[in-house]
Design a protein around this motif. Structure first.
Motif, PDB file in Angstrom:
ATOM      1  N   PRO A 149      11.869  12.878   5.953  1.00 58.89           N
ATOM      2  CA  PRO A 149      12.557  11.756   5.328  1.00 58.89           C
ATOM      3  C   PRO A 149      12.161  10.435   5.970  1.00 58.89           C
ATOM      4  N   GLN A 150      12.201   9.381   5.146  1.00 63.08           N
ATOM      5  CA  GLN A 150      11.741   8.076   5.604  1.00 63.08           C
ATOM      6  C   GLN A 150      12.617   7.517   6.705  1.00 63.08           C
ATOM      7  N   HIS A 151      13.907   7.916   6.733  1.00 63.95           N
ATOM      8  CA  HIS A 151      14.796   7.331   7.722  1.00 63.95           C
ATOM      9  C   HIS A 151      14.460   7.769   9.141  1.00 63.95           C
ATOM     10  N   LEU A 152      13.548   8.764   9.293  1.00 62.48           N
ATOM     11  CA  LEU A 152      13.139   9.162  10.635  1.00 62.48           C
ATOM     12  C   LEU A 152      12.077   8.228  11.196  1.00 62.48           C
ATOM     13  N   THR A 153      11.411   7.465  10.329  1.00 60.30           N
ATOM     14  CA  THR A 153      10.372   6.550  10.772  1.00 60.30           C
ATOM     15  C   THR A 153      10.725   5.099  10.542  1.00 60.30           C
ATOM     16  N   LYS A 154      11.823   4.843   9.872  1.00 61.33           N
ATOM     17  CA  LYS A 154      12.261   3.472   9.606  1.00 61.33           C
ATOM     18  C   LYS A 154      13.740   3.325   9.927  1.00 61.33           C
ATOM     19  N   LEU A 155      14.098   2.116  10.340  1.00 59.90           N
ATOM     20  CA  LEU A 155      15.513   1.810  10.546  1.00 59.90           C
ATOM     21  C   LEU A 155      16.206   1.586   9.212  1.00 59.90           C
ATOM     22  N   THR A 156      15.490   1.024   8.257  1.00 57.26           N
ATOM     23  CA  THR A 156      16.083   0.686   6.969  1.00 57.26           C
ATOM     24  C   THR A 156      15.808   1.784   5.948  1.00 57.26           C
ATOM     25  N   GLY A 157      16.556   1.743   4.864  1.00 54.93           N
ATOM     26  CA  GLY A 157      16.378   2.719   3.795  1.00 54.93           C
ATOM     27  C   GLY A 157      15.788   2.110   2.545  1.00 54.93           C
ATOM     28  N   ILE A 158      15.340   0.860   2.614  1.00 52.72           N
ATOM     29  CA  ILE A 158      14.797   0.185   1.434  1.00 52.72           C
ATOM     30  C   ILE A 158      13.393   0.700   1.151  1.00 52.72           C
ATOM     31  N   THR A 159      13.175   1.148  -0.074  1.00 50.18           N
ATOM     32  CA  THR A 159      11.879   1.664  -0.493  1.00 50.18           C
ATOM     33  C   THR A 159      11.363   0.845  -1.666  1.00 50.18           C
ATOM     34  N   ILE A 160      10.154   0.316  -1.521  1.00 52.42           N
ATOM     35  CA  ILE A 160       9.545  -0.487  -2.573  1.00 52.42           C
ATOM     36  C   ILE A 160       8.315   0.267  -3.085  1.00 52.42           C
ATOM     37  N   PRO A 161       8.255   0.636  -4.362  1.00 54.21           N
ATOM     38  CA  PRO A 161       7.146   1.431  -4.900  1.00 54.21           C
ATOM     39  C   PRO A 161       5.800   0.734  -4.713  1.00 54.21           C
ATOM     40  N   PRO A 162       4.722   1.499  -4.515  1.00 46.55           N
ATOM     41  CA  PRO A 162       3.393   0.908  -4.295  1.00 46.55           C
ATOM     42  C   PRO A 162       2.957  -0.100  -5.357  1.00 46.55           C
ATOM     43  N   PRO A 163       3.144   0.168  -6.674  1.00 46.99           N
ATOM     44  CA  PRO A 163       2.707  -0.833  -7.652  1.00 46.99           C
ATOM     45  C   PRO A 163       3.434  -2.168  -7.500  1.00 46.99           C
ATOM     46  N   LEU A 164       4.675  -2.121  -7.069  1.00 51.44           N
ATOM     47  CA  LEU A 164       5.428  -3.349  -6.858  1.00 51.44           C
ATOM     48  C   LEU A 164       5.023  -4.003  -5.550  1.00 51.44           C
ATOM     49  N   TRP A 165       4.842  -3.192  -4.518  1.00 54.80           N
ATOM     50  CA  TRP A 165       4.473  -3.732  -3.204  1.00 54.80           C
ATOM     51  C   TRP A 165       3.071  -4.345  -3.219  1.00 54.80           C
ATOM     52  N   SER A 166       2.088  -3.613  -3.737  1.00 54.16           N
ATOM     53  CA  SER A 166       0.690  -4.051  -3.676  1.00 54.16           C
ATOM     54  C   SER A 166       0.269  -4.909  -4.861  1.00 54.16           C
ATOM     55  N   GLY A 167       1.019  -4.812  -5.955  1.00 54.91           N
ATOM     56  CA  GLY A 167       0.647  -5.518  -7.179  1.00 54.91           C
ATOM     57  C   GLY A 167       0.244  -4.521  -8.238  1.00 54.91           C
ATOM     58  N   PRO A 168       0.716  -4.671  -9.463  1.00 56.02           N
ATOM     59  CA  PRO A 168       0.471  -3.671 -10.508  1.00 56.02           C
ATOM     60  C   PRO A 168      -0.997  -3.485 -10.857  1.00 56.02           C
ATOM     61  N   LEU A 169      -1.826  -4.511 -10.687  1.00 53.59           N
ATOM     62  CA  LEU A 169      -3.238  -4.413 -11.034  1.00 53.59           C
ATOM     63  C   LEU A 169      -4.128  -4.259  -9.814  1.00 53.59           C
ATOM     64  N   ASN A 170      -3.508  -4.090  -8.674  1.00 51.09           N
ATOM     65  CA  ASN A 170      -4.284  -3.947  -7.446  1.00 51.09           C
ATOM     66  C   ASN A 170      -4.969  -2.581  -7.433  1.00 51.09           C
ATOM     67  N   PRO A 171      -6.315  -2.530  -7.341  1.00 54.23           N
ATOM     68  CA  PRO A 171      -6.986  -1.227  -7.331  1.00 54.23           C
ATOM     69  C   PRO A 171      -6.687  -0.410  -6.081  1.00 54.23           C
ATOM     70  N   ASP A 172      -6.232  -1.073  -5.020  1.00 60.21           N
ATOM     71  CA  ASP A 172      -5.875  -0.376  -3.791  1.00 60.21           C
ATOM     72  C   ASP A 172      -4.357  -0.355  -3.672  1.00 60.21           C
ATOM     73  N   GLN A 173      -3.741   0.745  -4.096  1.00 58.64           N
ATOM     74  CA  GLN A 173      -2.287   0.837  -4.076  1.00 58.64           C
ATOM     75  C   GLN A 173      -1.731   1.093  -2.686  1.00 58.64           C
ATOM     76  N   GLU A 174      -2.611   1.193  -1.702  1.00 57.22           N
ATOM     77  CA  GLU A 174      -2.182   1.289  -0.311  1.00 57.22           C
ATOM     78  C   GLU A 174      -2.601   0.040   0.462  1.00 57.22           C
ATOM     79  N   ASP A 175      -2.836  -1.028  -0.262  1.00 57.86           N
ATOM     80  CA  ASP A 175      -3.278  -2.291   0.318  1.00 57.86           C
ATOM     81  C   ASP A 175      -2.232  -2.841   1.284  1.00 57.86           C
ATOM     82  N   THR A 176      -2.666  -3.311   2.451  1.00 56.64           N
ATOM     83  CA  THR A 176      -1.762  -3.940   3.418  1.00 56.64           C
ATOM     84  C   THR A 176      -2.219  -5.349   3.769  1.00 56.64           C
ATOM     85  N   SER A 177      -3.183  -5.871   3.027  1.00 56.14           N
ATOM     86  CA  SER A 177      -3.662  -7.233   3.263  1.00 56.14           C
ATOM     87  C   SER A 177      -2.738  -8.218   2.561  1.00 56.14           C
TER      88      SER A 177
END
Length: 363
Positions: free
Chosen positions: A100-128
Motif C-alpha cells: 500500500p502507498q501509505h507505507l511509502t508516503k505520509l499522505t494518502g493523496i493519489t494523482i493519476p499519471p495522465p493528470l500528473w504528467s499531462g494527458p498528451l505526455n508520451p512519458d506517463q512517468e515523467d518527473t521533469s
C-alpha cells in the motif's frame, strides 16, 4: 479527477502535434525550449521524500502535521485544508493487497499519471517539471530536488497548493477549487467538513468515542442487523435499537459535524453526524433535540444532542407507534456510494471502553 483530466485534455489539445512529434522521434524536450516555458519556484524549506514512515500513531500524525505546516508556510494555505484533502482521499481509497502507498508516503493523496504528467505526455512517468508543465500536467516540484515526483509527499501537496492558489485564498475560493478538482459534490462537502473539524479542534487526532446513552441509565440492546421491518415496505434493519425510557439523553458518539437534523418519515426526529473517518452516525426516533444544536455545528463524544422518544413511521409529529428507543446506525462513505454496516460491535466496544475508563478513574 476524471473531469479535471478531461478539462486539461481540451485546454491542451493544441499541443497534440508537438506531443506526436516528440513521441515519434523519441526525443526529450531541448533544454532551451523547456526553459522558455517558464520555471517553477518550489518552497526551499519543504522536506524531500520521507524515507521511513513512522508506525507509531502519534509520531505519524506529528510527521503529517509538520509536512502540512511546511507547505502552509510556503504557500499561505492553512494546514487544515491540506489535512482535509488528505483525510478525504484516505477514507475513500481502496484497500490494496499489494504494498500500500501509505507505507511509502505520509499522505494518502493519489494523482493519476495522465493528470500528473499531462494527458498528451508520451512519458506517463515523467518527473521533469518543465516537460510536465509543457504538456499541461498537474505535477510540480515541491521539495526543491528538481523533480516532480508523484510519490513525493512535498511534491504532491505543493502541486495541490498551486491548484488551490489558482482560485484564491478564501474559504469560498477553497470550495470552488475543490469542486473543480473532483467535480463531485459529495467530495466537496466532505472536505469542507473535515477542514472545519481540524480548524476547530486544532489537531489531527480526532479519535475517541462515547456510548450513545449514559451508562448509569437503564437500557438494553442486542444485534438486530438485517432483520425485516414492519412499516414502509420491504427493507431491512440497518442499525441497532437501544431500548431505554422516554427522555433518556442521547449523546454524540464521536467528534463530528451535524450533517442533517429534522424529520424523516422512517426515523422520526433524527440527527446525522459526520465524523473525521467519513462515517455518518445516525440517531433516530428522538423526542427532541438540544435547542442550541444546528446543522453545521461541531460536536464531541459524550455531548448531549437529544432525547430518546418514539417518533417516526409517519408524517411529521407521529409518535407512539413503538416503544421508546434509540435507533443507532452507521454509514460509510466510499466516494460514490454510502453503505450501512452493523454498528453493534462498535457499540459494545465503546460501552466497554467507557466502563473501563470509569473504573480506572475511581481507583
Amino acid at each position: 479527477m476524471r473531469t479535471l483530466f478531461h478539462n486539461h485534455l481540451v485546454q491542451k489539445s493544441f499541443w497534440c502535434m508537438s506531443a506526436a512529434t516528440i513521441l515519434w522521434s523519441g526525443l526529450h524536450l531541448p533544454a532551451a525550449q523547456a526553459a522558455s516555458m517558464g520555471s517553477q519556484s518550489p518552497p526551499a524549506s519543504v522536506s524531500s521524500k520521507t524515507d521511513v514512515i513512522p508506525t507509531d500513531k502519534a509520531a505519524l500524525l506529528s510527521a503529517r502535521r509538520e509536512l502540512y505546516e511546511q507547505i502552509s508556510a510556503a504557500t499561505g494555505i492553512p494546514w487544515f485544508r491540506f489535512a482535509a484533502i488528505d483525510q478525504y482521499e484516505r477514507t475513500v481509497a481502496k484497500k490494496s493487497k499489494t504494498a500500500p502507498q501509505h507505507l511509502t508516503k505520509l499522505t494518502g493523496i493519489t494523482i493519476p499519471p495522465p493528470l500528473w504528467s499531462g494527458p498528451l505526455n508520451p512519458d506517463q512517468e515523467d518527473t521533469s517539471p518543465q516537460s510536465i508543465s509543457f504538456f499541461g500536467g498537474f505535477g510540480s516540484d515541491g521539495s526543491g530536488d528538481g523533480r516532480a515526483d508523484p510519490g513525493n509527499d512535498a511534491d504532491v501537496l505543493y502541486s495541490m497548493a498551486r491548484h488551490l492558489l489558482h482560485y484564491g485564498q478564501s474559504s469560498s475560493d477553497f470550495s470552488i477549487a475543490i469542486w473543480e478538482y473532483y467535480h463531485n459534490g459529495r467530495a466537496s462537502q466532505r472536505i469542507n467538513q473535515f477542514a472545519k473539524l481540524y480548524e476547530h479542534f486544532g489537531r489531527l487526532d480526532l479519535s475517541g468515542n462515547a456510548f450513545p446513552l449514559p451508562l448509569g441509565n437503564t437500557y438494553a440492546y442486542r444485534s438486530t442487523w438485517g432483520t425485516g421491518r414492519s412499516w414502509g415496505g420491504a427493507r431491512i434493519h440497518e442499525g441497532t435499537d437501544l431500548f431505554t425510557p422516554h427522555g433518556t439523553p442521547v449523546r454524540s458518539t464521536c467528534y463530528g459535524i451535524v450533517e442533517t437534523k429534522g424529520w424523516n418519515r422512517y426515523g422520526g426526529w433524527r440527527i446525522g453526524i459526520r465524523d473525521i473517518d467519513n462515517r455518518y452516525h445516525y440517531y433516530a426516533h428522538l423526542t427532541g433535540y438540544d435547542k442550541k444544536l444546528a446543522q453545521g455545528d461541531i460536536v464531541q463524544p459524550g455531548q448531549t444532542i437529544g432525547w430518546v422518544g418514539s417518533s417516526g413511521y409517519g408524517s411529521p409529529g407521529t409518535q407512539g407507534k413503538f416503544p421508546p428507543h434509540l435507533h443507532f446506525g452507521i454509514y460509510k462513505d466510499r466516494g460514490i456510494t454510502e453503505w450501512a454496516f452493523d454498528p453493534y460491535p462498535l457499540l459494545k466496544q465503546w460501552e466497554n471502553q467507557e466502563y473501563r475508563a470509569r473504573r480506572n478513574k475511581n481507583k
